[in-house]
Structure formats: C-alpha cells, structure tokens
Design a protein around this motif. Structure first.
Motif, short mmCIF file in Angstrom:
data_model
loop_
_atom_site.label_atom_id
_atom_site.label_comp_id
_atom_site.label_asym_id
_atom_site.label_seq_id
_atom_site.Cartn_x
_atom_site.Cartn_y
_atom_site.Cartn_z
N ILE A 38 0.85 -1.18 0.00
CA ILE A 38 0.00 0.00 0.00
C ILE A 38 0.89 1.24 0.00
CG2 ILE A 38 -0.21 0.04 2.53
CD1 ILE A 38 -3.16 1.00 2.03
N GLU A 39 0.48 2.24 -0.75
CA GLU A 39 1.26 3.48 -0.78
C GLU A 39 1.23 4.15 0.59
OE1 GLU A 39 1.00 6.05 -4.29
OE2 GLU A 39 -0.45 4.60 -5.05
N HIS A 40 2.31 4.81 0.91
CA HIS A 40 2.43 5.59 2.15
C HIS A 40 3.49 6.66 1.93
CE1 HIS A 40 5.08 2.10 2.40
NE2 HIS A 40 5.84 2.76 3.25
N ALA A 41 3.13 7.60 1.06
CA ALA A 41 4.09 8.59 0.57
C ALA A 41 4.67 9.48 1.66
CB ALA A 41 3.44 9.45 -0.52
N CYS A 42 3.94 9.67 2.76
CA CYS A 42 4.45 10.54 3.83
C CYS A 42 5.15 9.75 4.93
CB CYS A 42 3.31 11.38 4.42
SG CYS A 42 2.14 10.43 5.41
N GLU A 43 5.45 8.49 4.63
CA GLU A 43 6.11 7.62 5.61
C GLU A 43 5.29 7.46 6.89
OE1 GLU A 43 8.69 5.66 4.94
OE2 GLU A 43 8.73 6.49 2.92
N ARG A 84 -10.62 5.49 6.39
CA ARG A 84 -9.57 5.77 7.37
C ARG A 84 -8.24 5.86 6.66
NH1 ARG A 84 -10.24 4.84 12.95
NH2 ARG A 84 -8.28 6.02 12.98
N LEU A 85 -7.30 6.57 7.27
CA LEU A 85 -5.92 6.49 6.83
C LEU A 85 -5.34 5.27 7.53
CD1 LEU A 85 -4.74 10.19 6.92
CD2 LEU A 85 -5.65 8.88 5.00
N SER A 86 -4.86 4.32 6.76
CA SER A 86 -4.42 3.05 7.36
C SER A 86 -3.22 3.24 8.30
CB SER A 86 -4.10 2.02 6.29
OG SER A 86 -2.99 2.39 5.50
N CYS A 87 -2.46 4.31 8.12
CA CYS A 87 -1.32 4.57 9.01
C CYS A 87 -1.77 5.02 10.40
CB CYS A 87 -0.37 5.58 8.40
SG CYS A 87 -1.01 7.28 8.30
N GLN A 88 -3.01 5.47 10.50
CA GLN A 88 -3.53 5.99 11.78
C GLN A 88 -4.53 5.04 12.44
OE1 GLN A 88 -2.23 9.04 13.02
NE2 GLN A 88 -0.89 8.47 11.33
N ALA A 89 -5.06 4.09 11.69
CA ALA A 89 -6.08 3.17 12.20
C ALA A 89 -5.40 1.98 12.87
CB ALA A 89 -6.98 2.70 11.06
N ILE A 90 -5.59 1.88 14.17
CA ILE A 90 -4.92 0.84 14.97
C ILE A 90 -5.86 -0.33 15.20
CG2 ILE A 90 -3.74 0.35 17.15
CD1 ILE A 90 -2.32 2.43 15.30
N ALA A 108 2.44 9.89 -8.84
CA ALA A 108 3.46 8.90 -9.16
C ALA A 108 3.59 7.94 -8.00
CB ALA A 108 4.81 9.59 -9.41
N ARG A 109 3.49 6.65 -8.30
CA ARG A 109 3.56 5.66 -7.23
C ARG A 109 4.99 5.53 -6.75
NH1 ARG A 109 3.76 1.07 -4.94
NH2 ARG A 109 2.17 -0.41 -4.48
N GLU A 110 5.17 5.59 -5.44
CA GLU A 110 6.50 5.44 -4.86
C GLU A 110 6.66 4.02 -4.38
OE1 GLU A 110 7.41 8.42 -2.00
OE2 GLU A 110 6.30 9.93 -3.09
N HIS A 111 7.81 3.42 -4.66
CA HIS A 111 8.08 2.06 -4.21
C HIS A 111 8.87 2.13 -2.92
CE1 HIS A 111 6.59 0.37 -7.92
NE2 HIS A 111 7.22 1.35 -8.56
N HIS A 112 8.38 1.42 -1.89
CA HIS A 112 9.04 1.44 -0.59
C HIS A 112 9.61 0.10 -0.27
CE1 HIS A 112 7.74 5.45 0.58
NE2 HIS A 112 6.66 5.18 -0.10
#
Length: 112
Positions: A38-43, A84-90, A108-112
């Motif tokens: 899943i994308e998470h451009a802001c880390e 929800r933002l998945s980075c914030q949903a616990i 642009a999709r970022e690869h992590h």
C-alpha cells in the motif's frame, strides 16, 4: 490475534488476503508486513492520503480518527463514511474487512 480480511485489489492484492494481526498495529503496517505494498508517501506521518482504506466491517473497534486525520481524509479519492488512513487506524480485538481503493491522489507511485 485479530483477523484482517483484505478485499481483492487489482494491483496490490489481486486475490485478496486474510491476515492475522497483533492488536496495537496499524492497518498500514499490517498490510506492509504481509507484502501488500500500500502506498504511504508521507512515511506514515498522517500528512497525505495515499494509504487511504475503507473499513467495510469492524471499523467501530478501531481508535477514533483525530482532527488531523479527518482533515486529511477530506482530500482522499473515493472518500466514504468508513474511510480511514491506514497509518492511523490501529487494529484492536475485533476482526476487520478492509478495502484498498482503486486510486489515490498520488501522481506517481512510490516504491518502498
């Protein structure tokens, strides 16, 4: 362990997935740990909407979205009441069904 069912997504998870997740982990981290990129451009700092998910079942068990997350969600593509933002949903103790939207606002999709 909490079961997180990920509905099929054409690129990220074509067959869907069933994950066993330890409560206290974000949905984003659970997806990434399962090699669902899943994308998470802001880390994962709640500064974008690329990790937007729709919690189809079990959403009431998640921590409440704070004001910053709510403000960011207003910018998400395909926003729904269960977004929800998945980075914030616990993840808690209740099983979840999660859908990853087809698009993000990322150009642009970022690869992590």
């Amino acid at each position: 362990m909490t079961q997180v069912v990920v509905l099929p997504h054409p690129q990220l998870c074509p067959d869907g997935a069933v994950l066993d997740v330890e409560p206290g982990v974000s949905i984003c981290d659970a997806l990434l740990d399962a090699d669902i990129e899943i994308e998470h451009a802001c880390e994962k700092s709640c500064a974008c909407t690329t990790c937007h998910v729709i919690v189809r079942e079990g959403g009431s068990s998640l921590n409440e979205a704070d004001e910053l997350e709510e403000d960011m969600l207003d910018k998400a593509w395909g926003l729904e009441a269960q977004s929800r933002l998945s980075c914030q949903a616990i993840v808690a103790a209740t099983d979840l069904v999660v859908e990853i939207p087809k698009y993000t606002i990322n150009h642009a999709r970022e690869h992590h």
